[in-house]
Design an enzyme around this catalytic site. Structure first.
Site, mmCIF file in Angstrom:
data_model
loop_
_atom_site.group_PDB
_atom_site.id
_atom_site.type_symbol
_atom_site.label_atom_id
_atom_site.label_comp_id
_atom_site.label_asym_id
_atom_site.label_seq_id
_atom_site.Cartn_x
_atom_site.Cartn_y
_atom_site.Cartn_z
ATOM 1 N N HIS A 139 -16.087 4.757 -28.266
ATOM 2 C CA HIS A 139 -15.939 6.183 -27.950
ATOM 3 C C HIS A 139 -14.722 6.761 -28.675
ATOM 4 O O HIS A 139 -14.811 7.834 -29.299
ATOM 5 C CB HIS A 139 -15.788 6.325 -26.426
ATOM 6 C CG HIS A 139 -15.526 7.707 -25.947
ATOM 7 N ND1 HIS A 139 -16.457 8.456 -25.255
ATOM 8 C CD2 HIS A 139 -14.415 8.509 -26.040
ATOM 9 C CE1 HIS A 139 -15.941 9.641 -24.953
ATOM 10 N NE2 HIS A 139 -14.699 9.701 -25.410
ATOM 11 N N GLU A 140 -13.591 6.053 -28.609
ATOM 12 C CA GLU A 140 -12.372 6.531 -29.277
ATOM 13 C C GLU A 140 -12.510 6.478 -30.794
ATOM 14 O O GLU A 140 -11.962 7.334 -31.493
ATOM 15 C CB GLU A 140 -11.165 5.709 -28.825
ATOM 16 C CG GLU A 140 -10.841 5.833 -27.343
ATOM 17 C CD GLU A 140 -10.616 7.277 -26.911
ATOM 18 O OE1 GLU A 140 -10.078 8.060 -27.721
ATOM 19 O OE2 GLU A 140 -10.983 7.625 -25.776
ATOM 20 N N HIS B 92 -14.126 9.700 -31.964
ATOM 21 C CA HIS B 92 -13.148 10.773 -32.199
ATOM 22 C C HIS B 92 -12.392 10.543 -33.502
ATOM 23 O O HIS B 92 -12.224 11.447 -34.325
ATOM 24 C CB HIS B 92 -12.126 10.811 -31.057
ATOM 25 C CG HIS B 92 -12.668 11.214 -29.729
ATOM 26 N ND1 HIS B 92 -13.391 12.370 -29.542
ATOM 27 C CD2 HIS B 92 -12.577 10.609 -28.512
ATOM 28 C CE1 HIS B 92 -13.724 12.467 -28.257
ATOM 29 N NE2 HIS B 92 -13.241 11.421 -27.614
ATOM 30 N N ASP C 158 -12.109 15.222 -23.017
ATOM 31 C CA ASP C 158 -12.927 15.767 -24.101
ATOM 32 C C ASP C 158 -13.479 17.155 -23.758
ATOM 33 O O ASP C 158 -13.475 18.063 -24.595
ATOM 34 C CB ASP C 158 -14.084 14.814 -24.411
ATOM 35 C CG ASP C 158 -13.588 13.467 -24.912
ATOM 36 O OD1 ASP C 158 -12.443 13.405 -25.415
ATOM 37 O OD2 ASP C 158 -14.331 12.475 -24.799
#
Length: 390
Positions: free
Chosen positions: A79-80, A83, A176
């Site tokens: 997930h990170e 980004h 987010d």
């Protein structure tokens, strides 16, 4: 949040915070001890018939708990990276990705202020989580009923990754969803104003989450506190950045001719007397007019009273100096002070000559004046910069 570096990918260091090393086994225990109920939930959602009682037998439940917890945090890491990789595509530098108590944090060297870029970067993480959930569900469906342990883990990861994406899209700035909200608000208003508005929404969300957590899950109370503090901190940082835009160290420092300095041969007793009279707690230390160190009240306190006439400043000063150029941005000075945990920085030019000193009080004074007067250009200027106005 520095953590232990465990590797890197795409040039981004991956770190584990101490809190992660504590929360991972806790999550493994929580999942393992609740395999039966979680199996019922997966069966109800996905229409399967996993035997939760069989999975709860012996050590199998702890193996499943560990596998699910590791898989969950692996999803957080991806997930990170979602980004981070999008941000890198826009040219932003990523200092690190750190796994910690509340999941993961991608540390950017610079926060995007273009609303389209921030929007895209913010939604990339949840989209990755949804993609992981879809892949996990596809594997879950493909596995036969005889592979109940694997079906449990993949079903759990499918459910949790989608849930993670949904939760992250709630408007709890700086999560987010809060960043998406700020991006949308910044379409037609200044970035700093959009940040303040998103932060206020985030604080309200944190308050409601905390109230909910008091009745259902104390972990949510801790998460709410983190969200509230994160919203406050980022809002303050954005206000600082907007206030100090186009302000350099030379504008706010105390110039050399107005600077109180101390010679390295000065006794500690005399130094303390000067600190009392002049109300200063730190001085640049000079040797034949050249900067050789910094000495502070804490350094002097370390010398016993009976020895203060015998000890010299050179004996207690710090010669591991953090210095800054007069043309550096004021925000660079703030960041360096925070990084080095110091309250003042000697200002040194390209020739290595001491030209001034910038302190936290200089920064506070400048901040208050700029906020009051509206801009740096509206203030009286002199050779000593804002330090002359103190």
């Amino acid at each position: 949040m520095r953590g232990i570096r465990v590797g890197s990918a795409f040039g981004i260091p991956i770190r584990l915070d101490l809190t992660f090393l504590l929360i991972l086994p806790l999550f493994a225990w929580l999942i393992g001890s609740d395999v039966g109920n979680l199996s019922l939930l997966i069966n109800d959602l996905f229409g399967t018939s996993i035997d939760g009682a069989a999975l709860s037998d012996g050590s199998l439940q702890w193996i499943l708990g560990s596998a699910a917890a590791i898989g969950l945090f692996a999803g957080v890491l991806l997930h990170e990276f979602g980004h981070s990789l999008v941000a890198m595509r826009y040219g932003y530098e990523i200092e690190s990705i750190t796994l910690w108590l509340f999941g993961g944090v991608a540390r950017f060297k610079e926060i995007p202020e273009d609303w389209k870029q921030e929007f895209t970067i913010a939604v990339a993480g949840p989209l990755v989580s949804v993609a992981i959930g879809i892949v996990a569900y596809a594997v879950f469906v493909a596995l036969p009923e005889s592979q109940a342990p694997l079906k449990f883990v993949t079903g759990y990861l499918a459910l949790m990754n989608v849930s993670l994406a949904v939760f992250n899209m709630l408007p709890g700035f700086p999560m987010d969803g809060g960043r998406v909200l700020r991006a949308l608000l910044a379409r037609n208003r200044p970035h700093a104003k959009a940040t303040q508005m998103a932060a206020e929404v985030g604080k309200v969300f944190a308050f409601l989450l905390g109230i909910f957590g008091l009745f259902f899950n104390l972990f949510l109370v801790a998460l709410a506190f983190f969200i509230y503090m994160g919203a406050s901190g980022e809002a303050q940082q954005t206000v600082l950045k907007a206030t100090f835009q186009d302000v350099v160290v030379n504008d706010i420092m105390t110039a050399r001719e107005n600077l109180d300095v101390v010679d390295e041969k000065t006794s500690v007793a005399e130094l303390l007397e000067r600190m009392f009279v002049e109300r200063h707690t730190g001085y640049p230390v000079l040797r034949n007019g050249a900067l050789v160190g910094m000495v502070t009240l804490d350094d002097a306190r370390g010398v016993r009273e009976v020895e203060r006439d015998a000890y010299r400043v050179e004996d207690i000063m710090s010669d591991d100096l953090a210095t800054i150029d007069p043309s550096a941005d004021a925000m660079d000075a703030i960041a360096l002070m925070q990084e080095r945990s110091v309250g003042r920085l000697p200002v040194v030019d390209e020739q290595g000559e001491l030209v001034g000193l910038v302190s936290r009080s200089d920064l506070v004074t400048a901040f208050n004046i700029i906020r009051s007067r509206g801009s740096l250009d509206a203030m009286p200027r002199s050779e000593g910069g804002l330090a002359q106005l103190r």
